[in-house]
Write a protein that holds these residues in place. Structure first.
Motif, PDB file in Angstrom:
ATOM      1  N   THR A   1       0.811  -1.222   0.000  1.00  0.00           N
ATOM      2  CA  THR A   1       0.000   0.000   0.000  1.00  0.00           C
ATOM      3  C   THR A   1       0.844   1.272   0.000  1.00  0.00           C
ATOM      4  O   THR A   1       0.405   2.299  -0.526  1.00  0.00           O
ATOM      5  CB  THR A   1      -0.959   0.018   1.213  1.00  0.00           C
TER       6      THR A   1
ATOM      7  N   THR B   1      -0.811   4.559  -1.846  1.00  0.00           N
ATOM      8  CA  THR B   1      -1.745   5.349  -1.039  1.00  0.00           C
ATOM      9  C   THR B   1      -1.132   5.726   0.304  1.00  0.00           C
ATOM     10  O   THR B   1      -0.459   4.907   0.947  1.00  0.00           O
ATOM     11  CB  THR B   1      -3.063   4.590  -0.797  1.00  0.00           C
ATOM     12  N   TRP B   2      -1.391   6.978   0.718  1.00  0.00           N
ATOM     13  CA  TRP B   2      -0.919   7.397   2.030  1.00  0.00           C
ATOM     14  C   TRP B   2      -1.793   6.839   3.153  1.00  0.00           C
ATOM     15  O   TRP B   2      -1.487   7.027   4.329  1.00  0.00           O
ATOM     16  CB  TRP B   2      -0.854   8.924   2.122  1.00  0.00           C
ATOM     17  N   LEU B   3      -2.850   6.117   2.799  1.00  0.00           N
ATOM     18  CA  LEU B   3      -3.685   5.454   3.804  1.00  0.00           C
ATOM     19  C   LEU B   3      -3.075   4.122   4.252  1.00  0.00           C
ATOM     20  O   LEU B   3      -3.746   3.331   4.904  1.00  0.00           O
ATOM     21  CB  LEU B   3      -5.087   5.228   3.244  1.00  0.00           C
ATOM     22  N   CYS B   4      -1.819   3.878   3.901  1.00  0.00           N
ATOM     23  CA  CYS B   4      -1.151   2.631   4.280  1.00  0.00           C
ATOM     24  C   CYS B   4      -1.187   2.407   5.792  1.00  0.00           C
ATOM     25  O   CYS B   4      -1.276   1.263   6.254  1.00  0.00           O
ATOM     26  CB  CYS B   4       0.278   2.619   3.770  1.00  0.00           C
ATOM     27  N   HIS B   5      -1.140   3.467   6.567  1.00  0.00           N
ATOM     28  CA  HIS B   5      -1.173   3.332   8.030  1.00  0.00           C
ATOM     29  C   HIS B   5      -2.525   2.790   8.496  1.00  0.00           C
ATOM     30  O   HIS B   5      -2.598   1.996   9.440  1.00  0.00           O
ATOM     31  CB  HIS B   5      -0.913   4.682   8.685  1.00  0.00           C
ATOM     32  N   VAL B   6      -3.580   3.220   7.832  1.00  0.00           N
ATOM     33  CA  VAL B   6      -4.922   2.727   8.167  1.00  0.00           C
ATOM     34  C   VAL B   6      -5.037   1.253   7.810  1.00  0.00           C
ATOM     35  O   VAL B   6      -5.624   0.465   8.556  1.00  0.00           O
ATOM     36  CB  VAL B   6      -6.006   3.553   7.450  1.00  0.00           C
TER      37      VAL B   6
ATOM     38  N   ALA C   1      -2.852   2.543  13.752  1.00  0.00           N
ATOM     39  CA  ALA C   1      -2.627   3.521  12.687  1.00  0.00           C
ATOM     40  C   ALA C   1      -2.028   4.802  13.245  1.00  0.00           C
ATOM     41  O   ALA C   1      -1.129   5.406  12.635  1.00  0.00           O
ATOM     42  CB  ALA C   1      -3.943   3.822  11.973  1.00  0.00           C
TER      43      ALA C   1
ATOM     44  N   TYR D   1       4.583   6.538  -0.345  1.00  0.00           N
ATOM     45  CA  TYR D   1       3.354   7.142   0.168  1.00  0.00           C
ATOM     46  C   TYR D   1       3.267   6.959   1.684  1.00  0.00           C
ATOM     47  O   TYR D   1       3.462   5.864   2.208  1.00  0.00           O
ATOM     48  CB  TYR D   1       2.127   6.511  -0.488  1.00  0.00           C
ATOM     49  N   SER D   2       2.955   8.036   2.380  1.00  0.00           N
ATOM     50  CA  SER D   2       2.708   7.983   3.821  1.00  0.00           C
ATOM     51  C   SER D   2       1.986   9.257   4.215  1.00  0.00           C
ATOM     52  O   SER D   2       2.016  10.261   3.469  1.00  0.00           O
ATOM     53  CB  SER D   2       4.017   7.854   4.613  1.00  0.00           C
ATOM     54  N   ILE D   3       1.354   9.245   5.345  1.00  0.00           N
ATOM     55  CA  ILE D   3       0.667  10.451   5.813  1.00  0.00           C
ATOM     56  C   ILE D   3       1.657  11.573   6.114  1.00  0.00           C
ATOM     57  O   ILE D   3       1.402  12.737   5.763  1.00  0.00           O
ATOM     58  CB  ILE D   3      -0.238  10.116   7.014  1.00  0.00           C
TER      59      ILE D   3
END
Length: 288
Positions: free
Chosen positions: A131, A135-140, A177, A197-199
């Protein structure tokens, strides 16, 4: 041989078991007391432990293989086993296969729903590492994956999923997350340079810390909701207060201008959060 074992244990970050395993046991305790009217049997706890060992080992092995090129470029992770040449890809592949076999074996000893949900768990374990490439939603996604620990513990002893189980799942997911975002702030420059990608790379350090804070507020709400949705008593409520205090302190010791205590915020405090919430849930279940 012992040196090789030590390398494998370092690769899977065995000490990070303190994050997910307590929540897996918490899920088992809450599920069994709420649905079965008893504490989990020791055999159930044993199979949950083995399933967690298999799942975590497979997840970390896959992550290290999939991210080996990225890890080799990042000065912070270049010393990891695969990019450093300490482990061969073939060795890690065998390790992952054995880990998945352990997971499937343990799940098969619990109940049919545990087995039926395994494909979802395996998919989440595999997809997470990819992810960060899109996508920066990888943490989610990581949170939703690690959150399967308490949900799996619940299913393991009850054979069902209800609203309470889902609240526990989401509380653990947003907790994971949140602290993963804080941890990723270390790599913001590398991620922006390499297009990872990351937040933090998307919203900057301050924005990322704010998002992590909001995620942990959701976690606190989830913990509090469990108090009203179950038969948990004031003992569990004390555990909530302590855990929320630890989360608040976690956000107090990191800032865009001072990231020197990221490791304390990431590992030490979050280990205490999971252990405290498990301990007070267990005491509550035994005493009340």
């Amino acid at each position: 041989m012992f040196k090789k074992i030590a390398i494998f244990l370092e690769m899977i970050k065995i000490e990070h078991t303190l994050f997910a395993l307590p929540f897996a046991f918490m899920g088992a305790i809450l599920g069994s007391t709420e649905i079965n009217g008893r504490l989990p049997f020791w055999a159930e706890i044993g199979w949950i432990l083995l399933a967690m060992v298999g799942a975590r080992s497979a997840a970390f092995g896959l992550n290290r293989m999939i991210d080996r090129v990225i890890d080799g470029k990042n000065p912070r992770t270049a010393g990891r086993a695969i990019p450093a040449g300490l482990l061969k890809i073939s060795e890690v592949v065998i390790f992952v296969i054995i880990s998945f076999i352990l997971l499937f074996w343990a799940a098969s000893q619990l109940n049919p729903l545990s087995v039926k949900l395994l494909p979802i768990a395996v998919f989440m374990l595999v997809i997470y590492s990819y992810t960060k490439r899109f996508t920066w939603l990888c943490h989610v996604v990581l949170g939703l994956t690690i959150g399967l620990a308490p949900l799996g513990g619940w299913v393991a002893v009850t054979g069902e999923i209800n609203l309470t189980a889902m609240v526990l799942y989401l509380a653990a997911a947003f907790w994971t997350a949140g602290f993963d975002i804080i941890y990723a702030c270390q790599d913001i420059d590398f991620d922006q340079k390499e297009g990872v990608y990351s937040i933090p790379s998307r919203f900057g350090t301050q924005g990322a810390l704010n998002i992590a804070k909001y995620f942990h507020i959701i976690t606190a709400i989830g913990f509090i909701a469990l108090f009203f949705m179950t038969d948990l008593s004031w003992i569990y409520a004390i555990g909530i207060l302590i855990s929320c205090g630890l989360l608040i302190y976690e956000h107090m010791i990191v800032s865009p201008n001072d990231m020197s205590r990221v490791q304390t915020a990431f590992f030490t405090l979050n280990s205490w959060v999971s252990m405290v919430i498990l301990l007070f849930t267990l005491i509550d279940a035994v005493v009340i």
